[in-house]
Design an enzyme around this catalytic site. Structure first.
Site, PDB file in Angstrom:
ATOM      1  NE  ARG A 129      -3.183  -0.054   2.978  1.00 24.48           N
ATOM      2  CZ  ARG A 129      -2.881  -0.090   4.287  1.00 24.48           C
ATOM      3  NH1 ARG A 129      -2.418   0.977   4.907  1.00 24.48           N
ATOM      4  NH2 ARG A 129      -3.048  -1.200   4.967  1.00 24.48           N
ATOM      5  CE1 TYR A 176     -13.395  17.565 -13.568  1.00 21.04           C
ATOM      6  CE2 TYR A 176     -13.077  16.641 -11.391  1.00 21.04           C
ATOM      7  CZ  TYR A 176     -13.299  16.478 -12.737  1.00 21.04           C
ATOM      8  OH  TYR A 176     -13.410  15.211 -13.239  1.00 21.04           O
ATOM      9  CG  ASP A 179      -7.380  20.702 -10.112  1.00 17.24           C
ATOM     10  OD1 ASP A 179      -6.485  20.441 -10.945  1.00 17.24           O
ATOM     11  OD2 ASP A 179      -8.474  20.109 -10.086  1.00 17.24           O
ATOM     12  CE  LYS A 230      -9.004  14.753 -16.955  1.00 24.09           C
ATOM     13  NZ  LYS A 230      -9.419  15.692 -15.929  1.00 24.09           N
TER      14      LYS A 230
HETATM   15  C1  PLP Z   1     -10.208  15.490 -14.749  1.00 24.48           C
HETATM   16  C2  PLP Z   1      -9.963  16.501 -13.697  1.00 24.48           C
HETATM   17  C3  PLP Z   1      -9.980  16.154 -12.344  1.00 24.48           C
HETATM   18  C4  PLP Z   1     -10.329  14.775 -11.866  1.00 24.48           C
HETATM   19  O1  PLP Z   1      -9.399  13.836 -12.249  1.00 24.48           O
HETATM   20  P1  PLP Z   1      -9.776  12.263 -12.394  1.00 24.48           P
HETATM   21  O2  PLP Z   1      -8.449  11.656 -12.619  1.00 24.48           O
HETATM   22  O3  PLP Z   1     -10.729  12.167 -13.532  1.00 24.48           O
HETATM   23  O4  PLP Z   1     -10.409  11.870 -11.094  1.00 24.48           O
HETATM   24  C5  PLP Z   1      -9.714  17.133 -11.433  1.00 24.48           C
HETATM   25  N1  PLP Z   1      -9.445  18.396 -11.798  1.00 24.48           N
HETATM   26  C6  PLP Z   1      -9.431  18.774 -13.076  1.00 24.48           C
HETATM   27  C7  PLP Z   1      -9.147  20.187 -13.423  1.00 24.48           C
HETATM   28  C8  PLP Z   1      -9.697  17.848 -14.063  1.00 24.48           C
HETATM   29  O5  PLP Z   1      -9.713  18.230 -15.334  1.00 24.48           O
END
Ligand code: PLP
Length: 406
Positions: free
Chosen positions: A65, A118, A190, A215
């Site tokens: 883990r 988001y 973020d 992403k």
């Molecule tokens: C896609 C995204 C997330 C969430 O990520 P996941 O890997 O899909 O959980 C968070 N913040 C932003 C800006 C995103 O584009």
């Protein structure tokens, strides 16, 4: 070291790679020890990073883990790229966000959340955090130093996301950080849009930088992964709480993302150039009212983008001059190269009819009905993409004219 070089070398220490170029893919639940002393040493090393005094990556491995040497190579790479004291990996970006917030918030605390966040982050605030008794206030993404008016005695965290989801407002990060520091408030951002290639929040005083590695970091639309990188002040609390929450990720996904990171620089530059061509073309189209792109002067906070970021990417939004559901369907149903999808950051182009998220904002709700579209420009030839969008806009126009005549 220049950032393109760092992408190539990060996390590729010999203790992870052995004689190969890439770190070994080490799948394990159980780590085994030969002596009581080795086991005790590993248990003591809770830093989730390789102990540089040891030549073996096993000195940092303890239990699956907590990750294997593959995880440690990824964490090391993210620390180098973000300039962080520690990095923790999660099964997706949303888990990275929720675990980071949970690490620093308790019942009775107050969180200042950017209003352009988001949507799933907002849902977490309105769901789990509300149930736990955390008070959440939403602030205008363009607030800057005025955020000082919103800080309360119980404010523990200011959360930023820049550019804003779907509407692309760029925040004045240094001004908000100054207010946070003066009030001993933890800041987290973020940073998915920029990736560490185009913005390094910790250099600007932010405590925790969070990514959906799903992403651009991975970049190939085949992995879900998240990561949070913290400075020395925030790292122990982020690390221990994330571990308590049972957060961990598959080493296959970690390995794949590390592979993606090697080409992040070339991909980002190509996405940026391609998207800029398409956005410029759209900006001149009669059926497009506005382009929301951080590199366009008309984008709210463009001056902060120019000051703080070193580049853009393939993501932007447009506001159509006119639309209805049928016309949007006529445009989007028949595209050749663009598919509709909720993600972005892969090699392929995507288009998204934006739903009601911007209309749910607390400070400045957007009332655009169906006129907002979010585009991700992939690595296809921009001429093909423009031709595809041009035909789509003609179908939209035809449907709108038809609706006006009946
Ligand atoms: C896609 C995204 C997330 C969430 O990520 P996941 O890997 O899909 O959980 C968070 N913040 C932003 C800006 C995103 O584009």
């Amino acid at each position: 070291m220049k950032k393109d070089t760092a992408l190539i070398t990060a996390g590729r220490d010999k203790k992870y790679t052995g004689s190969a170029v890439n770190p070994k893919l080490s799948r394990a639940s159980t780590i085994v020890f030969d002596t009581v002393a080795e086991m005790a040493q590993a248990g003591f090393n809770k830093n989730y990073q390789f102990d540089s005094s040891s030549q073996s990556s096993q000195a940092a491995e303890y239990y699956g883990r907590r990750g294997t040497s593959t995880t440690l190579a990824f964490n090391d790479a993210m620390c180098e790229l973000e300039g962080s004291a520690g990095s923790y990996v999660y099964p997706c970006g949303t888990a990275a966000i929720t675990a980071s917030l949970l690490s620093f918030l308790s019942a009775g605390d107050h969180l200042l959340m950017v209003d352009s966040v988001y949507e799933p982050t907002r849902e977490f605030c309105q769901g789990t955090l509300a149930r736990m008794g955390v008070e959440v206030g939403y602030y205008d993404p363009m607030i800057g130093s005025q955020i000082s008016d919103l800080v309360q005695a119980n404010t523990k965290v200011i959360f930023l996301e820049s550019p804003g989801s779907l509407t692309m407002e760029i925040q004045d990060v240094p001004s908000i950080v100054d207010v946070a520091k003066a009030n001993s408030v933890v800041t987290m951002i973020d940073n998915t849009y920029a990736s560490p290639f185009n913005f390094r929040p910790l250099d600007f005083g932010v405590d925790v930088s969070i990514h959906s590695a799903t992403k651009y970091l991975n970049g190939h639309s085949d992995v879900m992964l998240g990561v949070a990188s913290a400075n020395a002040n925030a790292w122990p609390q982020l690390r221990d709480n994330s571990y308590e929450l049972g957060q961990c990720a598959s080493v296959d996904d970690i390995y794949t993302t590390l592979r993606g990171i090697r080409t992040l620089g070339v991909r980002m530059r190509e996405h940026q150039a391609n998207a800029f061509k398409v956005a410029t073309w759209l900006d001149q189209h009669d059926l497009v009212e506005r382009v929301l792109h951080p590199a366009f002067e008309s984008c709210p906070g463009h001056e902060f983008f120019k000051r703080d970021f070193s580049g853009a990417n393939g993501l932007f939004s447009i506001v159509l001059a006119d639309a209805n559901r049928k016309a949007i369907a006529a445009m989007l149903d028949n595209l050749t190269h663009f598919k509709m999808g909720f993600s972005w950051g892969g090699f392929e182009s995507l288009i998204l009819p934006v739903g009601s998220a911007p209309a749910k904002r607390a400070q400045a709700p957007w009332k655009l009905d169906s006129r907002l579209l979010r585009l991700h420009i992939g690595l296809e030839d921009s001429d093909d993409l423009i031709q595809d969008l041009s035909a789509g806009l003609e179908r939209l126009d035809k449907e709108l004219k038809h609706a006006r005549n009946i």
